[in-house]
Design a protein around this motif. Sequence first.
Motif, short mmCIF file in Angstrom:
data_model
loop_
_atom_site.label_atom_id
_atom_site.label_comp_id
_atom_site.label_asym_id
_atom_site.label_seq_id
_atom_site.Cartn_x
_atom_site.Cartn_y
_atom_site.Cartn_z
N HIS A 1 -5.96 -79.77 32.43
CA HIS A 1 -6.24 -80.99 33.18
C HIS A 1 -5.81 -82.27 32.47
CE1 HIS A 1 -8.32 -79.05 36.53
NE2 HIS A 1 -8.80 -78.21 35.63
N PHE A 2 -6.14 -82.42 31.20
CA PHE A 2 -5.77 -83.64 30.48
C PHE A 2 -4.28 -83.65 30.15
CE2 PHE A 2 -9.83 -85.65 28.61
CZ PHE A 2 -10.58 -85.27 29.71
N VAL A 3 -3.72 -82.50 29.83
CA VAL A 3 -2.30 -82.42 29.42
C VAL A 3 -1.42 -81.96 30.58
CG1 VAL A 3 -0.65 -81.45 27.77
CG2 VAL A 3 -3.02 -81.89 27.05
N GLY A 4 -1.74 -80.83 31.18
CA GLY A 4 -0.88 -80.22 32.20
C GLY A 4 -1.02 -80.76 33.60
N LYS A 5 -2.14 -81.45 33.88
CA LYS A 5 -2.37 -82.02 35.22
C LYS A 5 -2.14 -80.97 36.32
CE LYS A 5 -2.68 -86.48 33.78
NZ LYS A 5 -3.08 -86.36 32.38
N VAL A 6 -2.79 -79.82 36.15
CA VAL A 6 -2.61 -78.71 37.10
C VAL A 6 -2.99 -79.13 38.51
CG1 VAL A 6 -4.92 -77.73 36.64
CG2 VAL A 6 -3.07 -76.25 37.47
N GLN A 7 -2.21 -78.65 39.47
CA GLN A 7 -2.42 -78.98 40.89
C GLN A 7 -2.68 -77.69 41.69
OE1 GLN A 7 -2.38 -82.34 41.90
NE2 GLN A 7 -2.23 -82.61 39.68
N LYS A 8 -3.37 -77.87 42.80
CA LYS A 8 -3.65 -76.74 43.69
C LYS A 8 -2.36 -76.01 44.06
CE LYS A 8 -5.70 -75.79 48.24
NZ LYS A 8 -6.38 -76.40 49.40
N GLY A 9 -2.39 -74.68 43.98
CA GLY A 9 -1.25 -73.87 44.38
C GLY A 9 -0.21 -73.64 43.30
N GLU A 10 -0.33 -74.35 42.17
CA GLU A 10 0.66 -74.15 41.10
C GLU A 10 0.44 -72.81 40.41
OE1 GLU A 10 2.38 -78.35 39.61
OE2 GLU A 10 0.47 -77.81 38.67
N ARG A 11 1.52 -72.32 39.82
CA ARG A 11 1.46 -71.05 39.08
C ARG A 11 1.44 -71.36 37.59
NH1 ARG A 11 5.45 -69.83 43.59
NH2 ARG A 11 6.46 -71.51 42.47
N VAL A 12 0.48 -70.74 36.90
CA VAL A 12 0.27 -71.01 35.48
C VAL A 12 0.41 -69.72 34.69
CG1 VAL A 12 -1.31 -71.96 33.75
CG2 VAL A 12 -1.34 -72.87 36.09
N LEU A 13 1.34 -69.70 33.72
CA LEU A 13 1.52 -68.55 32.84
C LEU A 13 0.70 -68.77 31.57
CD1 LEU A 13 2.87 -65.88 32.01
CD2 LEU A 13 4.83 -67.23 31.18
N ILE A 14 -0.21 -67.83 31.29
CA ILE A 14 -1.12 -67.94 30.16
C ILE A 14 -0.79 -66.85 29.16
CG2 ILE A 14 -3.55 -67.89 29.46
CD1 ILE A 14 -4.13 -68.47 32.56
N HIS A 15 -0.23 -67.22 28.01
CA HIS A 15 0.01 -66.23 26.95
C HIS A 15 -1.31 -65.93 26.23
CE1 HIS A 15 4.22 -66.13 27.65
NE2 HIS A 15 4.45 -67.37 27.27
N ALA A 16 -1.39 -64.73 25.62
CA ALA A 16 -2.64 -64.28 24.99
C ALA A 16 -3.78 -64.35 26.02
CB ALA A 16 -2.98 -65.10 23.74
N GLY A 17 -3.53 -63.76 27.17
CA GLY A 17 -4.46 -63.87 28.29
C GLY A 17 -5.84 -63.31 28.03
N ILE B 1 3.16 -73.46 31.55
CA ILE B 1 2.99 -72.37 30.58
C ILE B 1 2.02 -72.84 29.51
CG2 ILE B 1 4.10 -70.90 28.86
CD1 ILE B 1 6.72 -71.17 30.43
N LEU B 2 0.97 -72.06 29.26
CA LEU B 2 0.07 -72.31 28.13
C LEU B 2 0.49 -71.36 27.01
CD1 LEU B 2 -3.47 -72.63 29.81
CD2 LEU B 2 -1.68 -74.35 29.54
N ASP B 3 1.05 -71.93 25.95
CA ASP B 3 1.73 -71.13 24.92
C ASP B 3 1.12 -71.36 23.54
OD1 ASP B 3 3.53 -69.72 23.39
OD2 ASP B 3 5.15 -71.19 23.56
N CYS B 4 0.51 -70.30 23.00
CA CYS B 4 -0.01 -70.36 21.63
C CYS B 4 0.85 -69.53 20.69
CB CYS B 4 -1.45 -69.85 21.59
SG CYS B 4 -1.62 -68.17 22.26
#
Length: 334
Positions: free
Chosen positions: A133-149, A213-216
């Motif tokens: 939310h603070f960085v990615g500003k995710v919006q409804k319907g968007e696709r988010v790839l989460i590494h180390a799920g 993409i959330l990448d660690c």
Amino acid sequence: MLAACFDSPGGPENLYVKEVEKPHPGEGEVLVKVSASALNRADLLQRRGKYPPPKGASDILGLEAAGSVAELGPGCKGQWKTGDAVMALLSGGGQAEYVTVPEGYLMPIPRDMTFIQAAAIPEAWLTAFQLLHFVGKVQKGERVLIHAGASGVGMAAIQLVRLAKAIPIVTAGTQEKLKATANTGAAAGFNYKNEDFSEKVLTFTQGSGVDIILDCVGGSYWEKNLNCLSTDGRWIIYGLLSGGEVHGHLFARLLSKRASIHTSLLRSRDKEYKERLVKAFTEDVLPYFSGGTSPHLQPVVDSVYPLHEIAEAHRLMEENKNIGKIVIKMPASS
């Protein structure tokens, strides 16, 4: 009080528990009697001498804790009282029987939740909330790839993406972890060890790729990340488990997609930012942890270790076996 300590950087065997001086709350701080804390990758890095605490922070490990208010320091604004059940985001000091916390970093523990469950929330959930939310500003319907799920942050991110009415897609290293992420709400999951996640993501998204993409992981994933990032996508790096070196035409690939790279750390943020983050999370997300809410959010606890077995807890995280959070339980009385 008892606290987890190490005298020199190194492996988990360097950790031990010893008596240290109990802290006193300063201006605007609250003393919390800790019932449980939880492990984070930052604790492992700090133990290895690679991630020192910020200036002025406790050098005791532990970036989150749950317990009860023991004492209020001078200048507190009256939002907490002695005995309140709270959980806290910390810059350090959580793996001890007491810790001092700026009052604005505290959150009430949701009804019907144990200290063990609550200890699994602050660092992981605030990190995931900040990234989305603070960085990615995710919006409804968007696709988010989460590494180390299946990590603490990953499991939190899956649920927060769902709460934002977006679509979580994950990577993980075992079928057991992928099953756990599916049970938590992942729309799709791919085993990075035996399949090309970028190709699988493109197939799943019918060629359009992911918006965030959330990448660690960092270095080793850059080509695959860019391959499955959509036009105008946001690639958010918050860890470098595979290192920070990149070889190749990163900027050209990034430019061709008009994509952006964001980087984010939470521990080193200033007090005002953390207080704003905690306030937003408390208002927008915390109510969904209470019974009967829909969607219902749930911290995922992998295992619980007593404080004196802290070295074993570190070993488990280093072996990458945990699904969700590893929690450290404090002695019952002090």
